[in-house]
Design an enzyme around this catalytic site. Structure first.
Site, mmCIF file in Angstrom:
data_model
loop_
_atom_site.group_PDB
_atom_site.id
_atom_site.type_symbol
_atom_site.label_atom_id
_atom_site.label_comp_id
_atom_site.label_asym_id
_atom_site.label_seq_id
_atom_site.Cartn_x
_atom_site.Cartn_y
_atom_site.Cartn_z
ATOM 1 N N GLU A 423 0.835 -1.191 0.000
ATOM 2 C CA GLU A 423 0.000 0.000 0.000
ATOM 3 C C GLU A 423 0.883 1.259 0.000
ATOM 4 O O GLU A 423 0.585 2.236 -0.691
ATOM 5 C CB GLU A 423 -0.928 -0.021 1.213
ATOM 6 N N HIS A 450 9.379 14.422 10.410
ATOM 7 C CA HIS A 450 10.567 14.477 9.553
ATOM 8 C C HIS A 450 10.236 14.477 8.068
ATOM 9 O O HIS A 450 10.966 15.044 7.279
ATOM 10 C CB HIS A 450 11.483 13.265 9.823
HETATM 11 O O1 LIG Z 1 1.575 -5.522 0.643
HETATM 12 C C1 LIG Z 1 0.475 -5.986 0.406
HETATM 13 C C2 LIG Z 1 -0.552 -6.180 1.437
HETATM 14 O O2 LIG Z 1 -0.003 -6.578 2.631
HETATM 15 C C3 LIG Z 1 -1.688 -7.068 1.033
HETATM 16 O O3 LIG Z 1 -2.716 -6.763 1.911
HETATM 17 C C4 LIG Z 1 -1.385 -8.526 1.117
HETATM 18 O O4 LIG Z 1 -0.359 -8.869 0.232
HETATM 19 C C5 LIG Z 1 -2.632 -9.331 0.824
HETATM 20 O O5 LIG Z 1 -2.360 -10.652 0.985
HETATM 21 P P1 LIG Z 1 -3.407 -11.841 0.685
HETATM 22 O O6 LIG Z 1 -2.861 -12.639 -0.398
HETATM 23 O O7 LIG Z 1 -3.503 -12.653 1.922
HETATM 24 O O8 LIG Z 1 -4.684 -11.288 0.295
#
Ligand SMILES: O=C[C@H](O)[C@H](O)[C@H](O)COP(=O)(O)O
Length: 507
Positions: A423, A450
């Site tokens: 994100e 900062h």
């Molecule tokens: O960096 C990305 C985020 O942490 C996402 O929320 C994560 O990769 C989502 O993972 P999942 O495959 O469990 O939906």
């Protein structure tokens, strides 16, 4: 949760099997060294979860075996609410159940886990002891007071067992929670696997290889890359040159020639007085003028000549304006401040518009934050997802929130995912955005002090809801320090964003 119960009950059963079986327990209780007055009671606590298979008499089998059964069942039943109350979150970072398909990792503090198991064992032990004593009395009735004393000694034996050995259950809970951690389900279904974008209409241009230090890229990278047509978020306008202590597009709250006095608070957002102008100033004469000014601060300034003068007096003006802003959410009384981390809100409170974007992993935290921000008197804008979909992707929602934050001077953004990494990366692709990944109160504060970050990124699976809320609270309440070295560094980043030229390496 099931891991916690199995771990906790497993610890009780290990003690019962090893020490509570009739052979070891009888040997311990018969041994002179273990029955003297000094350590006798303590040793007897070890044999509390006892069980027998012989002699086949109800008077001996029933009380011990039923007592141990009660101990095991009640411990299991108490661990569930104890762990839930300790980590009440659902759908992500906590130890509470995660909705099917939501993924989520179980994690939390070791101390809390041990206390949960310990407490459950103490209560279950006392109850099991009481029941054991009553059953003993029922099978072989004792006279009056002796019966009560006998029941009482069984109850205290259960309590003692919980006090002296309950930590073992806690350890079991901790181990069970960690072994039972859920690992995110691999993405599948309709989501296509990631593949490098192909050249063509709407595709990202292939990134230029990163030049080594001292080398200058042959062609500077574009200042803004076009998003694919279906990517969702609007393009942010190119950012204006960086000026400290204010969002892009606004005049600084002080000029470089006229730095703020020590202790003056930088203004960092539009202050809107939700009260009607007349009500805000009722009975004070200057109230209407004050409210009008409040509406102007942070908004467009029609008379350019007034900007320098206003910049000079901004600290004073800001202090006045802030007095017209309610310090707590409507309906909240002075005696019920809603804070995270046990501290009262600082006196400075700007009503902010806050754009929020997440993916499925951050969905629940986003929903919680929308409610919390509203309670605090802010104006949250939900950039999605609007409903929980375990297969959705963060870039469209997060980049939409980022683009809208960058396009609206004075607003801030919150982006949330499982880790917050993707994100933050996505948000930082949007020109004009400085997104900080906050993983502690300190990093949330430093992101503003900062880096003058306008977006905070939070990993919902990494923190409790209260921790994450506290990070956001700190982020919103912390002003940019305005210190020259930070201003200089941020200006370098903005210059790169505008020109595509890497900052010069110092000789
Ligand atoms: O960096 C990305 C985020 O942490 C996402 O929320 C994560 O990769 C989502 O993972 P999942 O495959 O469990 O939906």
């Amino acid at each position: 949760m099931i891991g916690a119960v199995i771990g906790g009950v497993g610890a009780v059963l290990v003690v019962a099997v090893l020490l509570g079986n009739q052979w070891v327990a009888d040997a311990i209780l018969r041994h002179d060294g273990f029955t003297n007055e000094k350590i006798g009671p303590v040793v007897r606590f070890l044999t509390f979860p006892s069980w027998r298979v012989s002699p086949l008499r109800a008077a001996t089998l029933l009380p011990a075996d039923v007592g141990t059964l009660v101990l095991v069942v009640v411990t299991a039943l108490l661990i569930v609410p104890a762990v839930r109350s300790f980590a009440p979150r659902v759908g992500g970072p906590g130890w509470a159940p995660v909705p099917a398909g939501a993924g989520g990792e179980a994690r939390g503090g070791a101390f809390g886990a041990i206390v949960c198991g310990w407490w459950a064992t103490i209560v279950a032990g006392a109850l099991a002891g009481l029941i054991r004593g009553v059953l003993f009395n029922a099978s072989e009735p004792l006279p009056g007071t002796v019966a009560w004393q006998f029941t009482w000694s069984n109850l205290t034996a259960g309590l003692g067992y919980g006090l002296f050995l309950g930590w073992l259950t806690g350890l079991g809970v901790l181990i069970g929670l960690n072994l039972g951690r859920r690992t995110p389900a691999p993405p599948g279904g309709p989501s296509a696997p990631y593949a490098p974008p192909q050249p063509g209409r709407g595709a990202f241009p292939p990134p230029a290889p990163y030049p080594g230090f001292g080398e200058v890229p042959a062609t500077p990278p574009p200042t803004a890359r076009p998003l694919p047509p279906d990517a969702g978020p609007a393009q942010a306008p190119p950012p204006p040159p960086y000026a400290p202590g204010r969002p892009p597009g606004q005049d600084p709250w002080w000029t470089t020639a006229d730095p703020p006095a020590a202790g003056a608070r930088p203004f960092h957002g539009p202050v809107r007085d939700p009260r009607p102008a007349r009500a805000a100033g009722a009975g004070k004469g200057r109230g209407t003028a004050r409210a009008t000014r409040a509406g102007q601060v942070g908004g467009p300034h029609p008379r350019p000549g007034a900007v320098a003068a206003r910049a000079r007096f901004r600290p004073v003006l800001t202090a006045r304006v802030l007095r017209t802003v309610p310090r707590r959410a409507p309906g909240r009384t002075a005696s019920s401040p809603r804070t995270y981390g046990g501290r009262r809100r600082p006196d400075r409170l700007c009503r902010m518009r806050v754009y929020l974007g997440s993916d499925h992993a951050g969905y629940e935290l986003k929903q919680h934050l929308i409610g919390w921000l509203t309670e605090q008197g802010h104006e949250p804008v939900d950039c999605g997802p609007k409903e929980y979909d375990p297969q959705d992707d963060y870039p469209p929602f997060v980049m939409d929130a980022a683009a809208r934050t960058a396009a609206e001077p004075g607003s801030l953004g919150v982006v949330i995912g499982g880790s917050g990494n993707g994100e933050a990366i996505a948000a930082n692709k949007v020109p004009g955005v400085r997104a900080a990944l906050a993983w502690s109160e300190e990093t949330a504060r430093l992101g503003r002090e900062h880096n003058d970050a306008n977006i905070i990124s939070v990993g919902a699976r990494m923190h409790t809801t209260d921790e994450a809320t506290r990070f956001v609270e700190i982020f919103l309440d912390t002003p940019f320090s305005g210190e020259q070295r930070h201003v200089r560094r941020i200006a370098m980043l903005t210059a790169y964003e505008e020109t595509g030229e890497l900052p010069r390496l110092s000789d």
